[in-house]
Design an enzyme around this catalytic site. Sequence first.
Site, PDB file in Angstrom:
ATOM      1  N   GLY A  96       0.816  -1.218   0.000  1.00  0.00           N
ATOM      2  CA  GLY A  96       0.000   0.000   0.000  1.00  0.00           C
ATOM      3  C   GLY A  96       0.843   1.259   0.000  1.00  0.00           C
ATOM      4  O   GLY A  96       0.538   2.226  -0.699  1.00  0.00           O
ATOM      5  N   THR A  97       1.897   1.263   0.789  1.00  0.00           N
ATOM      6  CA  THR A  97       2.738   2.463   0.863  1.00  0.00           C
ATOM      7  C   THR A  97       3.359   2.771  -0.493  1.00  0.00           C
ATOM      8  O   THR A  97       3.385   3.922  -0.930  1.00  0.00           O
ATOM      9  CB  THR A  97       3.832   2.260   1.934  1.00  0.00           C
ATOM     10  OG1 THR A  97       3.217   2.212   3.215  1.00  0.00           O
ATOM     11  CG2 THR A  97       4.839   3.402   1.906  1.00  0.00           C
ATOM     12  N   ASN A 135      -7.053   4.977   8.939  1.00  0.00           N
ATOM     13  CA  ASN A 135      -6.535   3.741   9.510  1.00  0.00           C
ATOM     14  C   ASN A 135      -6.599   3.691  11.031  1.00  0.00           C
ATOM     15  O   ASN A 135      -6.580   2.634  11.618  1.00  0.00           O
ATOM     16  CB  ASN A 135      -5.094   3.514   9.063  1.00  0.00           C
ATOM     17  CG  ASN A 135      -4.206   4.704   9.387  1.00  0.00           C
ATOM     18  OD1 ASN A 135      -4.477   5.822   8.967  1.00  0.00           O
ATOM     19  ND2 ASN A 135      -3.158   4.474  10.139  1.00  0.00           N
ATOM     20  N   SER A 190      -3.954  -2.702  -0.367  1.00  0.00           N
ATOM     21  CA  SER A 190      -2.860  -3.525   0.134  1.00  0.00           C
ATOM     22  C   SER A 190      -3.363  -4.936   0.378  1.00  0.00           C
ATOM     23  O   SER A 190      -4.522  -5.132   0.762  1.00  0.00           O
ATOM     24  CB  SER A 190      -2.333  -2.922   1.434  1.00  0.00           C
ATOM     25  OG  SER A 190      -1.407  -3.805   2.038  1.00  0.00           O
ATOM     26  N   GLY A 191      -2.506  -5.928   0.165  1.00  0.00           N
ATOM     27  CA  GLY A 191      -2.908  -7.322   0.322  1.00  0.00           C
ATOM     28  C   GLY A 191      -3.200  -7.721   1.756  1.00  0.00           C
ATOM     29  O   GLY A 191      -4.192  -8.386   2.053  1.00  0.00           O
ATOM     30  N   HIS A 192      -2.360  -7.249   2.687  1.00  0.00           N
ATOM     31  CA  HIS A 192      -2.427  -7.848   4.022  1.00  0.00           C
ATOM     32  C   HIS A 192      -3.518  -7.274   4.904  1.00  0.00           C
ATOM     33  O   HIS A 192      -3.681  -7.689   6.042  1.00  0.00           O
ATOM     34  CB  HIS A 192      -1.059  -7.771   4.714  1.00  0.00           C
ATOM     35  CG  HIS A 192      -0.687  -6.410   5.215  1.00  0.00           C
ATOM     36  ND1 HIS A 192      -0.565  -6.132   6.559  1.00  0.00           N
ATOM     37  CD2 HIS A 192      -0.394  -5.276   4.566  1.00  0.00           C
ATOM     38  CE1 HIS A 192      -0.198  -4.866   6.708  1.00  0.00           C
ATOM     39  NE2 HIS A 192      -0.095  -4.331   5.507  1.00  0.00           N
ATOM     40  N   THR A 208      10.607  -7.475 -11.547  1.00  0.00           N
ATOM     41  CA  THR A 208       9.938  -8.761 -11.695  1.00  0.00           C
ATOM     42  C   THR A 208       8.797  -8.862 -10.690  1.00  0.00           C
ATOM     43  O   THR A 208       8.958  -8.522  -9.522  1.00  0.00           O
ATOM     44  CB  THR A 208      10.944  -9.911 -11.484  1.00  0.00           C
ATOM     45  OG1 THR A 208      11.930  -9.822 -12.515  1.00  0.00           O
ATOM     46  CG2 THR A 208      10.257 -11.265 -11.530  1.00  0.00           C
ATOM     47  N   CYS A 224       2.081   1.910  13.158  1.00  0.00           N
ATOM     48  CA  CYS A 224       3.373   2.473  12.776  1.00  0.00           C
ATOM     49  C   CYS A 224       3.904   3.449  13.799  1.00  0.00           C
ATOM     50  O   CYS A 224       5.106   3.587  13.944  1.00  0.00           O
ATOM     51  CB  CYS A 224       3.262   3.155  11.421  1.00  0.00           C
ATOM     52  SG  CYS A 224       2.959   1.966  10.113  1.00  0.00           S
TER      53      CYS A 224
END
Lengths: 488, 386
Positions: free
Chosen positions: B72-73, B152, B200-202, B238, B325
């Site tokens: 995400g960042t 958040n 973001s995935g997580h 990649t 964070c």
Amino acid sequence: MAEAYNPKVIDHLVRPRHAGHLEEPSGRGESGDAACGDVAVFSVQIRENEVEEARYEVFGCAACVAAGSALAELVHGKPLLEAARVSKADVEEALGGPLPQGKGHALTLVLDALHKAFEDHWSRTAAAGLVDGYVGGGGAGEGGVVAAMSGGVDSAVTALLLKEAGQDVAAVTFRLHDGERGSRSCCSPDTVLFARDTAHRMGLPHFTLNLKELFNKRVMQDFVGSYEKGRTPNPCVACNAHVKFHAAAFLADELGFRHVATGHYARVAEGPSLARPVDESKDQTYVLWPIPKELLARAVFPLGDYRKSEVRRIAEDRGLAVAYTPESQDICFIPDGDYRRFVRKTVSAEPGEVVDREGVVLGRHAGVVDFTVGQRRGIGVSAPTPLYVTEVRPKSKQVVVGRRRDLEVREVRVRDLNWFLPPEEASSVQVRYNGGPVACEVEGDGEGGWIARLQEPVMGVAAGQSAVFYSADGGRVVGGGVVAPGGE
Amino acid sequence: MPDPVYLDNAATTPVDPRVLEAMLPHLGATRGNPSSLHARGVAAREAVEAARGHVAALLGASPEEIFFTAGGTEADNVAVFGLARAADPGKRHAVVSGVEHAAVREAARRLEAEGFEVSWVGVDEYGLVDPAEFAAALRPDTALASVVWANNEIGTVQPVRELADACARRGIPFHTDAVQAAGRLSLDVREAAVSTLAISGHKIYGPQGVGALYVRGGTDIEPVVFGGGQEQGLRSGTENVAGIAGLGEAARLAREELGERVRHEAALRDRVISGVRGLPDVELNGHPELRLSNNAHFTVRGVGAESLVLVLDSLGYAIGSGSACSGGGHQASGVLLALGRDEQDALSAARITVGKDNTAGEVDGFLEAFAGAVGRLRELSPVYAG
């Protein structure tokens, strides 16, 4: 990023020891600031120099809460001298080792709260006695020495030398005024914190005595009052006369200690009397003359046998952080050195006339508090030859000016004397901190004061300054007093 | 001790077993590089493109509008710097909300350091941006605007459609950080005129270290990472094939299960809120209604957030203190300060974020542990009068 806490930190956090507060403590101390995020409060019950109970409260990060618990556990039920020796390193060790990066403040915070509780305990014990000028009880113990520590190199080495000589040493720092560096904000260096840290690194117990009221009354108000009266004060002399040694003796008596030590460059000789130190360039006997004889009998000045360069080398050799601190200022409560501004903050100066010795008006001035005898600058009157202030007359608001030779005096009247040796032994007198002694003869004025007849003229002797008499060999202080106004 | 009950889903979510299953083929000996022409490469390419399709479907976008990033960042940074660099040289102004995640906030501060002027738009007591105030900050020389879709820390959901429209009418690119919003709100870019959007995935039961940036077709954006020209040249390097496959599966599940998850989470969230509100001197932060389905955020007077988190941890409950964070450092929540709270309040924040796998029983156990921990910490708090 978050660094994990040691399991011991978590243990203290989850199972806090001695949490809470005492309803009627003998001392309570608070450190930190809610706005900074951390507040710690300690309350203690001290009886017969034992910390019978210690309780803590903390708002803040986990390290602070755990450090409060660990510190309370370390001091609860311990002799006071042992509790006062507990250092940041000891608390850290009790917490299982170094705290995560950036959490070291927790140790300072809780230790400061505990020591403020000790400080409060002493204030309550001293009550009015210390304020009125404590001369000390006769029942002091045989050994032990209370060493005054200012946070500078001299007093730190003093304590160190005593400890290395095998003495029982307790360090003490005096809270004298609010002008110490950084003392107003929560996370900045502070003289008391620094001195405590230095003492703890040497393994010494440390105490703080709050002498703000006494210092204000006996030193700061006296300082301002002197200018109002047209006199030139010496605040270090006033502090030695009424504050520092009395307070150290009070603490020594409480702890059952015999001696008090400071980092002055002077020696105690038979009598007791004061003698000049080995390092004559650092001689401080001029400001020590007012110590009452019964306190001088208990005083030790280890630095009297050392040169300043040796003192610095000792500090460096032992790894003391104070080794490189600068020399202290002339007047500790006026850090910027602007004493006129300080005086004017307290007194409203009224304008008046500048006159010559014959009373002829030469100009105007904004207030007698701005002038001191011997002053040449800032008179505000132009003249073909330099003009000097020769006299300050507060009652008529006049400042008298004259030529340089008008400042010469051959006779000094001295009052409020403190004699260590018979007055007849006085053979010279010093009337300024940086001036040398001048040969003289003394005689009583019949009213308790003494008159010193000088063998050579001295310039700019100001009323309010100290006059200190030395023996024929120049090595011993016979006594001292305060210069009285010439015309009175 | 049994596994702790996890109530910090805004920090990261557990990986869904179905997601892990989708990733495994790309972590073993047979994995390939999507740029290779042989069969292994083709298999990897197919996995990446299938994932792109799933992410596009979650957002109502076309697959060619989806660009994979390393989280995400990075997606936020590619958007902020990419839009800024693509703007006309005369456009050196940005409009950014005062409650952005650090990924946008710090990127915008960097733009400031590079000579951009940034208008920081404030929020009300609930953390909401005022659309009128926002629109008033837009100027002819505005190169981009950015407002987080849902915060958040306190979970307040912004009027993104309205804000995006204000930008679209003026031709100003609008970015939104939808990292917390994804999987909890319907993020249909056909209804919200955003130019770019980061996920973001997580945070949606997918893997860490992978994210995606949506870039509306026709938006001028410059790359900030250069290399082999992957991801249409916008993000060279990649591809993280296993991560992307996991993100794709997570996005597919999020779309499929959205309604069910939101209902489940909201019920648990409300259970947390009503339970915690039964304690004295706690205050719910954020908007009472316009908030994420999983977010309950409180000021617990007299209690240091870090201590509370660690005591609850020892009792088997994982919650957050402000944002993950800043939780490690000794600093107050910037978002709470932006709401006008004082430092002490901002240091007394507790964030409980439920997830699809939490149960009502877990919440009840938590509420009991929470009350006990707060009580104990208040007993030793010098700033709590009680």
